[in-house]
Scaffold this motif. Structure first.
Motif, PDB file in Angstrom:
ATOM      1  N   LYS A   1      26.342  -4.613   8.685  1.00  0.00           N
ATOM      2  CA  LYS A   1      27.728  -5.003   8.432  1.00  0.00           C
ATOM      3  C   LYS A   1      28.453  -4.996   9.773  1.00  0.00           C
ATOM      4  N   GLU A   2      28.624  -6.173  10.319  1.00  0.00           N
ATOM      5  CA  GLU A   2      29.261  -6.264  11.630  1.00  0.00           C
ATOM      6  C   GLU A   2      30.695  -6.741  11.514  1.00  0.00           C
ATOM      7  N   ASP A   3      31.460  -6.498  12.549  1.00  0.00           N
ATOM      8  CA  ASP A   3      32.876  -6.857  12.538  1.00  0.00           C
ATOM      9  C   ASP A   3      33.097  -8.339  12.294  1.00  0.00           C
ATOM     10  N   GLU A   4      32.220  -9.161  12.857  1.00  0.00           N
ATOM     11  CA  GLU A   4      32.427 -10.596  12.747  1.00  0.00           C
ATOM     12  C   GLU A   4      32.290 -11.087  11.318  1.00  0.00           C
ATOM     13  N   ASP A   5      31.576 -10.312  10.479  1.00  0.00           N
ATOM     14  CA  ASP A   5      31.453 -10.707   9.088  1.00  0.00           C
ATOM     15  C   ASP A   5      32.790 -10.609   8.367  1.00  0.00           C
ATOM     16  N   SER A   6      33.603  -9.625   8.754  1.00  0.00           N
ATOM     17  CA  SER A   6      34.868  -9.406   8.068  1.00  0.00           C
ATOM     18  C   SER A   6      35.997 -10.278   8.610  1.00  0.00           C
ATOM     19  N   THR A   7      35.841 -10.770   9.826  1.00  0.00           N
ATOM     20  CA  THR A   7      36.914 -11.563  10.432  1.00  0.00           C
ATOM     21  C   THR A   7      36.586 -13.048  10.520  1.00  0.00           C
ATOM     22  N   GLY A   8      35.333 -13.411  10.375  1.00  0.00           N
ATOM     23  CA  GLY A   8      34.971 -14.816  10.479  1.00  0.00           C
ATOM     24  C   GLY A   8      35.450 -15.616   9.283  1.00  0.00           C
ATOM     25  N   GLU A   9      35.651 -16.912   9.485  1.00  0.00           N
ATOM     26  CA  GLU A   9      36.061 -17.778   8.397  1.00  0.00           C
ATOM     27  C   GLU A   9      34.891 -17.965   7.439  1.00  0.00           C
ATOM     28  N   GLY A  10      35.207 -18.059   6.164  1.00  0.00           N
ATOM     29  CA  GLY A  10      34.164 -18.252   5.175  1.00  0.00           C
ATOM     30  C   GLY A  10      34.602 -17.779   3.806  1.00  0.00           C
ATOM     31  N   ASP A  11      33.751 -18.012   2.806  1.00  0.00           N
ATOM     32  CA  ASP A  11      34.087 -17.663   1.428  1.00  0.00           C
ATOM     33  C   ASP A  11      33.330 -16.431   0.931  1.00  0.00           C
ATOM     34  N   VAL A  12      32.128 -16.188   1.475  1.00  0.00           N
ATOM     35  CA  VAL A  12      31.293 -15.065   1.033  1.00  0.00           C
ATOM     36  C   VAL A  12      30.687 -14.381   2.255  1.00  0.00           C
ATOM     37  N   THR A  13      30.147 -13.176   2.068  1.00  0.00           N
ATOM     38  CA  THR A  13      29.513 -12.473   3.180  1.00  0.00           C
ATOM     39  C   THR A  13      28.203 -13.169   3.555  1.00  0.00           C
ATOM     40  N   SER A  14      27.688 -12.844   4.737  1.00  0.00           N
ATOM     41  CA  SER A  14      26.422 -13.432   5.188  1.00  0.00           C
ATOM     42  C   SER A  14      25.291 -13.089   4.223  1.00  0.00           C
ATOM     43  N   PHE A  15      25.295 -11.857   3.712  1.00  0.00           N
ATOM     44  CA  PHE A  15      24.251 -11.434   2.775  1.00  0.00           C
ATOM     45  C   PHE A  15      24.374 -12.197   1.461  1.00  0.00           C
ATOM     46  N   GLN A  16      25.599 -12.403   0.985  1.00  0.00           N
ATOM     47  CA  GLN A  16      25.801 -13.165  -0.245  1.00  0.00           C
ATOM     48  C   GLN A  16      25.370 -14.613  -0.062  1.00  0.00           C
ATOM     49  N   ALA A  17      25.632 -15.167   1.121  1.00  0.00           N
ATOM     50  CA  ALA A  17      25.200 -16.539   1.410  1.00  0.00           C
ATOM     51  C   ALA A  17      23.681 -16.633   1.383  1.00  0.00           C
ATOM     52  N   LEU A  18      23.005 -15.629   1.960  1.00  0.00           N
ATOM     53  CA  LEU A  18      21.542 -15.595   1.936  1.00  0.00           C
ATOM     54  C   LEU A  18      21.037 -15.482   0.509  1.00  0.00           C
ATOM     55  N   CYS A  19      21.663 -14.592  -0.285  1.00  0.00           N
ATOM     56  CA  CYS A  19      21.243 -14.393  -1.676  1.00  0.00           C
ATOM     57  C   CYS A  19      21.457 -15.651  -2.503  1.00  0.00           C
ATOM     58  N   THR A  20      22.533 -16.381  -2.217  1.00  0.00           N
ATOM     59  CA  THR A  20      22.773 -17.642  -2.913  1.00  0.00           C
ATOM     60  C   THR A  20      21.671 -18.640  -2.580  1.00  0.00           C
ATOM     61  N   ALA A  21      21.296 -18.693  -1.291  1.00  0.00           N
ATOM     62  CA  ALA A  21      20.202 -19.584  -0.873  1.00  0.00           C
ATOM     63  C   ALA A  21      18.881 -19.137  -1.484  1.00  0.00           C
ATOM     64  N   LEU A  22      18.637 -17.819  -1.489  1.00  0.00           N
ATOM     65  CA  LEU A  22      17.405 -17.296  -2.088  1.00  0.00           C
ATOM     66  C   LEU A  22      17.389 -17.520  -3.595  1.00  0.00           C
ATOM     67  N   ALA A  23      18.571 -17.427  -4.215  1.00  0.00           N
ATOM     68  CA  ALA A  23      18.670 -17.670  -5.656  1.00  0.00           C
ATOM     69  C   ALA A  23      18.181 -19.080  -5.983  1.00  0.00           C
ATOM     70  N   ALA A  24      18.528 -20.032  -5.095  1.00  0.00           N
ATOM     71  CA  ALA A  24      18.126 -21.420  -5.306  1.00  0.00           C
ATOM     72  C   ALA A  24      16.659 -21.651  -4.956  1.00  0.00           C
ATOM     73  N   THR A  25      16.125 -20.877  -3.999  1.00  0.00           N
ATOM     74  CA  THR A  25      14.744 -21.106  -3.549  1.00  0.00           C
ATOM     75  C   THR A  25      13.723 -20.286  -4.326  1.00  0.00           C
ATOM     76  N   ILE A  26      14.059 -19.011  -4.628  1.00  0.00           N
ATOM     77  CA  ILE A  26      13.116 -18.191  -5.392  1.00  0.00           C
ATOM     78  C   ILE A  26      13.244 -18.588  -6.852  1.00  0.00           C
TER      79      ILE A  26
END
Length: 467
Positions: free
Chosen positions: A53-78
Motif C-alpha cells: 500500500k503505497e502513497d501513490e495509490d491513495s493520491t493517484g487518479e483512478g476509480d479503484v485500487t491497484s489490487f482491485q484493478a488486478l482482481c478485476t482483470a483476474l476475475a475476467a481471466t481466471i
C-alpha cells in the motif's frame, strides 16, 4: 448446426493461422528482449507492488485500487479457460499443449506489462468522471489511428457479447451443475442473469468489490485441491512433466479415447487456449488497469504482469498436471467433464472432487462474466459516449439470459470465442509494436529514477553514520 460448426472452424483456422500466432508470440518475444526479460528480473518487485500500500495509490487518479484493478482483470481471466480451456487444449493437442501454454504465458507477461503501462499512460476521464483507458485510447492517442481504435472497440464488444464474456462461461456453469447435481439449465440461467444484473448495474466499483473478495478465495481453493491431487500422485509427476515436454515436439499417439495429436495441433491449441485463459495481447486487462488509482504507469504495468503468471503459469499448470496425472486426458470425455473426472478420481474422497470443480467453475465463470461486462462497457463508451453505457448493459444482461438457455453446442461456442478473440488481438498487437518505444522509454525513466532515489537514501545513511 454441423454445417455452421464447419464454417466457423474454417474461419477460425484462418484467423488463428500462422500470421496471428507469429504476431502474438513475436510481439511478446520482441518486448521481452527490448525490456531485458522484465518478466523474470522484475517479477519479485511486481509481487511486492501487488500487496504493498503505497502513497501513490491513495493520491493517484483512478476509480479503484491497484489490487482491485488486478482482481478485476483476474476475475475476467481466471474462468472457464483454466478448467474447460485447458481440458479442450489437451484433448485436441495432447499434453504438449500445456508446454505451448507456458510459452504463450512467458512472452505474454511482457505483453501484459506493456499494454497495461500504455493503458494508464493514455487514459482519460469520461463524462461520468470515471477513468477510461485501454487499447482503443492508446491506439488513437499514441499510435494516431482512429480506425484501428474503433475496430478494437467493436471486436471488444463482440468478445464481451459472444466470446469469453457470456456463452462460454454460462454454458460451463449450466453443464457442470446439470451433470453434477442435476440442476435444470433454465434454473441456472435465471439465477446467473439475476446475479449479473445486481452486480453489473453498479459499474466498476461493484465489480471490483466482488472480484477483490471472490478471486483470492476461489484461486486458493482450486490450488489446494490441485496440489492435493499432485501430492497423492507425487511419484508420477516427473513422468508427467516429461510427457508434456516430449509431446510438445513430437506427435502424440492415440491412447484410450484420445485420438492422437500433431505438433501443429499442440502449438495451435496450446497458444490459443493460453491466450483465451490469460488474455495477454488481447487488450482486455489494460482496460481494468486504466481504472487503477496510481500515478505510475510502470508500477501498474508490473502489477498487471503478475496476472498472466498467476493465471497460466500457476493455475492452468495445476489443471494440466491433474489431467495428465489422473489419465483423464486419455478418456473420451471433454471440457468440464474431463476436469471433473480428473478431480473425482484424483482426490479419491466421495463428492469432494465434484464439489470443488463445480463450485470453482461457478465462481471462475461468474466473475469472468462480470469482468467482461466492464470491458465491453468501456468499449461501448469509447464508441458511443456515456449515453451508450446503459443500453450496452441491458443488451449484455439480455445476452446472458439467452446464453443461459444453452442453445449452442460447446464446440461452436469455443470456436466463436476463438474467432472474436483473434480479431480483437490484431489491432492491439500492432499498436504494441508501434508504441514499443514509449514502453521502453517509460520503463527506463522509472527505474533510473528509482535507482537515483535508492542512491540518495544510501548517501543519507552514510552521512548519518559519519555524524
Amino acid at each position: 448446426m454441423e454445417n455452421l460448426i464447419q464454417i466457423a472452424s474454417k474461419i477460425n483456422s484462418i484467423v488463428w493461422g500462422a500470421p496471428l500466432l507469429i504476431l502474438l508470440v513475436g510481439t511478446g518475444a520482441y518486448l521481452t528482449l527490448r525490456l531485458g526479460c522484465i518478466q523474470i528480473t522484475k517479477l519479485p518487485l511486481a509481487f511486492k507492488y501487488m500487496f504493498a500500500k503505497e502513497d501513490e495509490d491513495s493520491t493517484g487518479e483512478g476509480d479503484v485500487t491497484s489490487f482491485q484493478a488486478l482482481c478485476t482483470a483476474l476475475a475476467a481471466t481466471i474462468g472457464t479457460g483454466n478448467i474447460v480451456g485447458v481440458a479442450t487444449a489437451v484433448k485436441a493437442g495432447g499434453p504438449g499443449a500445456i508446454f505451448w501454454m507456458w510459452v504463450a504465458a512467458f512472452f505474454g507477461m511482457a505483453t501484459k506489462y506493456a499494454e497495461s503501462l500504455l493503458a494508464v499512460k493514455y487514459r482519460v476521464t469520461d463524462g461520468n468522471g470515471q477513468m477510461s483507458g485501454g487499447p482503443m485510447y492508446y491506439i488513437e492517442r499514441g499510435l494516431g489511428s482512429k480506425l484501428m481504435a474503433k475496430m478494437f472497440a467493436i471486436f471488444g464488444i463482440g468478445v464481451a457479447f459472444f466470446g469469453i464474456g457470456t456463452f462460454a462461461q454460462i454454458n460451463a456453469i449450466s453443464d457442470s451443475l446439470k451433470d453434477s447435481y442435476n440442476v435444470p439449465v433454465i434454473v441456472t440461467g435465471i439465477i446467473i442473469t439475476l446475479l449479473v444484473t445486481m452486480v453489473t448495474l453498479g459499474g466498476i466499483n461493484n465489480i471490483a468489490k466482488v472480484s477483490e473478495k471472490v478471486v483470492p478465495f476461489m484461486a486458493i481453493l482450486y490450488l489446494l485441491a490441485s496440489l492435493t491431487i499432485i501430492g497423492l500422485n507425487i511419484k508420477l509427476v516427473p513422468e508427467a512433466i516429461k510427457l508434456v515436454f516430449t509431446s510438445a515436439f513430437n506427435p502424440t499417439a492415440a491412447i484410450g479415447g484420445f485420438l492422437g495429436a500433431t505438433v501443429k495441433g499442440a502449438i495451435q491449441n496450446g497458444i490459443a487456449r493460453g491466450v483465451f485463459s490469460n488474455e495477454s495481447g488481447l487488450g482486455s486487462a489494460p482496460i481494468a488497469a486504466a481504472a487503477a488509482k496510481t500515478k505510475s504507469c510502470v508500477r501498474q504495468g508490473l502489477i498487471s504482469m503478475t496476472g498472466t503468471f498467476i493465471d497460466t503459469i500457476v493455475i492452468c499448470t495445476m489443471t494440466g498436471l491433474t489431467l495428465v496425472l489422473t489419465g483423464a486426458w486419455k478418456s473420451e470425455l471433454s471440457g468440464a467433464a474431463m476436469t471433473n473426472f480428473a478431480f473425482i478420481n484424483g482426490i479419491r474422497i466421495p463428492y469432494v472432487g465434484k464439489f470443488i470443480i463445480t463450485v470453482g467453475l461457478m465462481f471462475f465463470a461468474f466473475t469472468t462474466i462480470l469482468g467482461w461486462n466492464y470491458y465491453g462497457e468501456r468499449c461501448a463508451e469509447y464508441l458511443f459516449g456515456i449515453k451508450g453505457v446503459k443500453p450496452y448493459r441491458y443488451i449484455f444482461i439480455l445476452i446472458v439470459g439467452i446464453g443461459g438457455l444453452s442453445i449452442l453446442k460447446l464446440d461452436l461456442i469455443w470456436i466463436i470465442a476463438d474467432i472474436v478473440n483473434g480479431l480483437m488481438a490484431i489491432p492491439n498487437l500492432i499498436a504494441l509494436v508501434g508504441l514499443s518505444g514509449v514502453v521502453i522509454s517509460e520503463t527506463k525513466k522509472y527505474f533510473d529514477r528509482a535507482k537515483e532515489i535508492e542512491e540518495i537514501n544510501e548517501n543519507h545513511v552514510e552521512l548519518r553514520k559519519s555524524c
